[in-house]
Design a protein around this motif. Structure first.
Motif, PDB file in Angstrom:
ATOM      1  N   VAL A   1       0.777  -1.344   0.163  1.00 53.09           N
ATOM      2  CA  VAL A   1       0.063  -0.070  -0.004  1.00 53.09           C
ATOM      3  C   VAL A   1       0.813   1.150  -0.156  1.00 53.09           C
ATOM      4  O   VAL A   1       0.646   2.224  -0.714  1.00 53.09           O
TER       5      VAL A   1
ATOM      6  N   ILE B   1       2.153   1.907  -3.271  1.00 51.21           N
ATOM      7  CA  ILE B   1       1.373   2.333  -4.396  1.00 51.21           C
ATOM      8  C   ILE B   1       0.986   3.950  -3.994  1.00 51.21           C
ATOM      9  O   ILE B   1       0.926   4.771  -5.015  1.00 51.21           O
ATOM     10  N   GLN B   2       0.898   4.047  -2.819  1.00 46.54           N
ATOM     11  CA  GLN B   2       0.594   5.478  -2.485  1.00 46.54           C
ATOM     12  C   GLN B   2       1.672   6.475  -3.025  1.00 46.54           C
ATOM     13  O   GLN B   2       1.407   7.593  -3.381  1.00 46.54           O
TER      14      GLN B   2
ATOM     15  N   VAL C   1       1.552   6.987  -6.897  1.00 42.81           N
ATOM     16  CA  VAL C   1       0.360   8.047  -7.215  1.00 42.81           C
ATOM     17  C   VAL C   1       0.872   9.322  -6.815  1.00 42.81           C
ATOM     18  O   VAL C   1       0.531  10.147  -7.459  1.00 42.81           O
TER      19      VAL C   1
ATOM     20  N   CYS D   1     -11.281   4.214  -8.585  1.00 44.22           N
ATOM     21  CA  CYS D   1     -10.147   3.447  -7.808  1.00 44.22           C
ATOM     22  C   CYS D   1     -10.400   4.020  -6.333  1.00 44.22           C
ATOM     23  O   CYS D   1     -10.184   5.220  -6.163  1.00 44.22           O
TER      24      CYS D   1
ATOM     25  N   SER E   1      -7.959   3.976  -4.399  1.00 45.03           N
ATOM     26  CA  SER E   1      -6.505   4.777  -4.368  1.00 45.03           C
ATOM     27  C   SER E   1      -6.629   6.176  -5.094  1.00 45.03           C
ATOM     28  O   SER E   1      -5.506   6.754  -4.896  1.00 45.03           O
ATOM     29  N   ASN E   2      -7.720   6.425  -5.672  1.00 45.23           N
ATOM     30  CA  ASN E   2      -7.595   7.661  -6.384  1.00 45.23           C
ATOM     31  C   ASN E   2      -7.417   8.765  -5.503  1.00 45.23           C
ATOM     32  O   ASN E   2      -8.243   8.887  -4.488  1.00 45.23           O
TER      33      ASN E   2
ATOM     34  N   TRP F   1      -7.362  -7.198  -1.436  1.00 46.01           N
ATOM     35  CA  TRP F   1      -6.893  -5.744  -0.799  1.00 46.01           C
ATOM     36  C   TRP F   1      -7.615  -5.428   0.653  1.00 46.01           C
ATOM     37  O   TRP F   1      -6.889  -4.671   1.438  1.00 46.01           O
TER      38      TRP F   1
ATOM     39  N   TRP G   1      -7.149  -2.434   3.241  1.00 45.27           N
ATOM     40  CA  TRP G   1      -8.175  -1.478   2.528  1.00 45.27           C
ATOM     41  C   TRP G   1      -9.716  -1.587   3.245  1.00 45.27           C
ATOM     42  O   TRP G   1      -9.725  -2.890   3.719  1.00 45.27           O
TER      43      TRP G   1
ATOM     44  N   SER H   1      -6.213  10.477   3.513  1.00 42.57           N
ATOM     45  CA  SER H   1      -5.637   9.658   2.740  1.00 42.57           C
ATOM     46  C   SER H   1      -6.750   8.643   2.031  1.00 42.57           C
ATOM     47  O   SER H   1      -7.583   8.375   2.642  1.00 42.57           O
ATOM     48  N   ALA H   2      -6.246   8.181   0.760  1.00 48.62           N
ATOM     49  CA  ALA H   2      -7.054   7.461   0.265  1.00 48.62           C
ATOM     50  C   ALA H   2      -7.035   5.981   0.987  1.00 48.62           C
ATOM     51  O   ALA H   2      -8.042   5.316   1.000  1.00 48.62           O
ATOM     52  N   ARG H   3      -6.003   5.730   1.616  1.00 51.00           N
ATOM     53  CA  ARG H   3      -6.199   4.576   2.626  1.00 51.00           C
ATOM     54  C   ARG H   3      -6.823   4.790   3.919  1.00 51.00           C
ATOM     55  O   ARG H   3      -6.439   5.722   4.394  1.00 51.00           O
TER      56      ARG H   3
END
Length: 553
Positions: A62, A65-66, A69, A322, A324-325, A430, A435, A537-539
């Motif tokens: 994760v 990924i962050q 991005v 998504c 995570s966007n 996920w 997530w 945050s996305a997460r």
């Protein structure tokens, strides 16, 4: 009698061993790529990366990924999903080259103690890499390759690599030092090691590219293509049906025009974001593919794509995003999807009264749990058409699922198996990596454009963008300029394409002022609930916060 003492050959430096390992690894990459494209044998660099994505702790994955991005967004490196996928593939190649460099370093070190033992050391090093590779490929199922053929091919490649690298390390020290008793000259060595490796690399990559040069959407199997929309129905609204059917083409055509520079309301297949767990998308033969439906059912089934196409189909315009966007990110899109309702497919098998969820599995080893409530929703589809065309390979050919009001992480592509279970937990791929197990879409609003029309006196300004809140709809959008604290209502371009899509908006109420200005936007859900304004945050549950755009006018 005078005796001659043989000169001790110059040992190969550790640095030279390092570079020889890296150089020959590039040649191995070319050979592996050609084999992959010619015979479907594993492309090991990508497979090792995919394996690591499965075995490393979820927190590490994760975080990576962050970081990717954020880096892509901050440096404006391009469209997020394709750029991130390129970065993943680049990391995979660098990892493999790094492994080769370490092998060369180890051989150079070992050769200092026993130079004549280098051929054995090289074979041993190749055997170690081969063993690791076979374990990785075994855990991934060897993809579509024949296990015996793939194993023999990899054995030849890795043992050959180890032997050849050891030979180069054996020759490098004396040749580069210009020893009089060197087995090859400096020029001969550089030609063999440098130009030879480069030639093999380029030949392998070129052959592989030529053999595999086919469109990503080319797949065998039965294909249904929807009737194209009428010329006065650019969105295909008249093709939709069910509870999420679109307004009539006439209603959509009569709407207010969007602000110039606002994104297209319907996303082209090529522009739709792609997020999945492998470096390369799964490629499935539509002729042989079957959907297995089992578990707690009355009649286990094996359904072909043709079987699914015989069922009544529903077409819906919908927005997917998504989880995570980031706020204002591009991991979102709106398309027209077609397929049977999931509940109709389940009815063919007959569900037990004990069923509480479905475990949906995909060809890339992804899996997710779908609640029985979501499965029975009339809007939940098994999709085989995207904008009237067979699903592109990157987006799940031949079959994927759509579930309303959920982020994309809950919606597997390349589906191969659906198992009806009595499990209530939703520990999907996920979810076990940190997530949100529900992944309900959060309300978000985005500024796409601040357009200045200089043809008027004074110039006029139009601010435009989109807002989305899953199935909950949007009731209002507001815009603020220059942190004034005054939020003014924008005009919604209603009706949206469907109850499941984003809505476009425009704001014309700001009086022109030259200079630098900062615009912010927020939205309200259908029931009047204000989006979460606090930056988050996305997460784990999706990004929150107010999007802004700073412009010079």
């Amino acid at each position: 009698m005078q005796t001659e003492t043989a000169m001790t050959p110059t040992p190969t430096s550790l640095r030279t061993g390092l570079w020889l390992g890296a150089l020959t690894s590039l040649a191995v990459i070319g050979v592996l790529y050609a084999g992959n494209q010619l015979a479907g044998t594993p492309f090991v660099p990508f497979d090792i990366f995919d394996w690591m994505a499965r075995v490393l702790p979820g927190g590490i994955i994760v975080s990576v990924i962050q970081v990717m991005v954020r880096l892509i967004t901050a440096l404006n490196l391009g469209e997020t999903s394709s750029t991130a996928k390129f970065m993943e593939q680049s990391i995979a190649i660098v990892q493999f080259v790094g492994g080769g460099a370490l092998l060369g370093l180890a051989l150079a070190w070992a050769g200092r103690g026993n130079r004549n033992g280098l051929p054995i050391y090289g074979l041993m090093g190749g055997l170690i890499l081969l063993t690791f590779t076979l374990l990785v490929e075994g855990s991934l199922g060897f993809g579509d390759a024949n296990v015996t053929v793939a194993s023999l091919w990899l054995t030849a490649v890795f043992l050959g690599w180890g032997w050849l690298l050891a030979r180069f390390v054996f020759q490098a020290g004396p040749a580069l030092a210009g020893d009089t008793n060197a087995p090859v000259s400096r020029r001969e060595f550089l030609n063999a090691a440098g130009l030879g490796s480069a030639a093999v690399t380029l030949a392998g990559l070129g052959l592989g590219r030529w053999l595999g040069d086919k469109p990503a959407t080319t797949t065998s199997g039965p294909e249904a293509v929807a009737a194209p929309p009428a010329s006065d129905d650019p969105f295909g609204a008249a093709l939709t049906s069910g509870p999420a059917a679109s307004p009539t083409p006439e209603e959509l055509a009569a709407r207010l025009a969007k602000a110039p520079g606002t994104r297209d309301e319907l996303t082209h297949n090529d522009d739709f974001y792609r997020i999945d767990i492998n470096t390369l998308p799964a490629r499935i033969n539509g002729d042989t593919w079957r959907l297995s439906l089992g578990g707690l059912v009355d009649t286990p089934l094996e359904l072909s794509l043709q079987d699914l196409m015989q069922l009544p189909a529903v077409t819906q315009l919908l927005t997917m995003q998504c989880i995570s966007n980031p706020v204002g990110g591009d991991l979102t899109g709106t398309t027209r999807w077609t397929g049977p309702r999931l509940k109709d497919v389940l009815a063919l098998a007959g569900l037990s009264s004990r069923v509480r969820s479905l475990r949906v599995e995909a060809a890339d080893d992804f899996f997710e749990y779908v609640s029985l409530e979501d499965a029975m929703d009339d809007r939940t589809l098994l999709v085989y058409l995207m904008n009237g065309e067979p699903l592109p390979t990157e987006h799940g050919y031949p079959l994927r699922v759509y579930i309303p009001n959920r982020y994309g992480m809950k919606q597997p592509k390349w589906i191969t198996n659906i198992e009806a279970t009595d499990e209530a937990t939703k520990n999907g791929f996920w979810v076990v990596r940190g997530w949100d197990e529900e992944a309900n879409a959060r309300a978000t609003s985005v500024i796409d454009t601040v357009y200045v029309d200089s043809a008027t006196t004074p110039p006029t300004v139009q601010v435009g963008g989109i807002a989305w809140a899953g199935e909950r709809g949007i009731s209002k959008v507001e815009v603020e300029a220059d942190a004034s604290g005054v939020w003014e209502e924008a005009t919604l371009i209603n009706p949206p394409l469907s109850p499941l899509t984003w809505v476009q908006w425009r704001y014309d109420g700001w009086a022109y002022q030259s200079g630098q200005h900062d615009f912010r936007v927020r939205c309200y859900e259908g029931d009047g609930t204000l989006q979460i304004e606090e930056l988050g945050s996305a997460r784990p549950s999706g990004a929150t916060g107010v999007h802004h755009m700073r412009v010079n006018i």
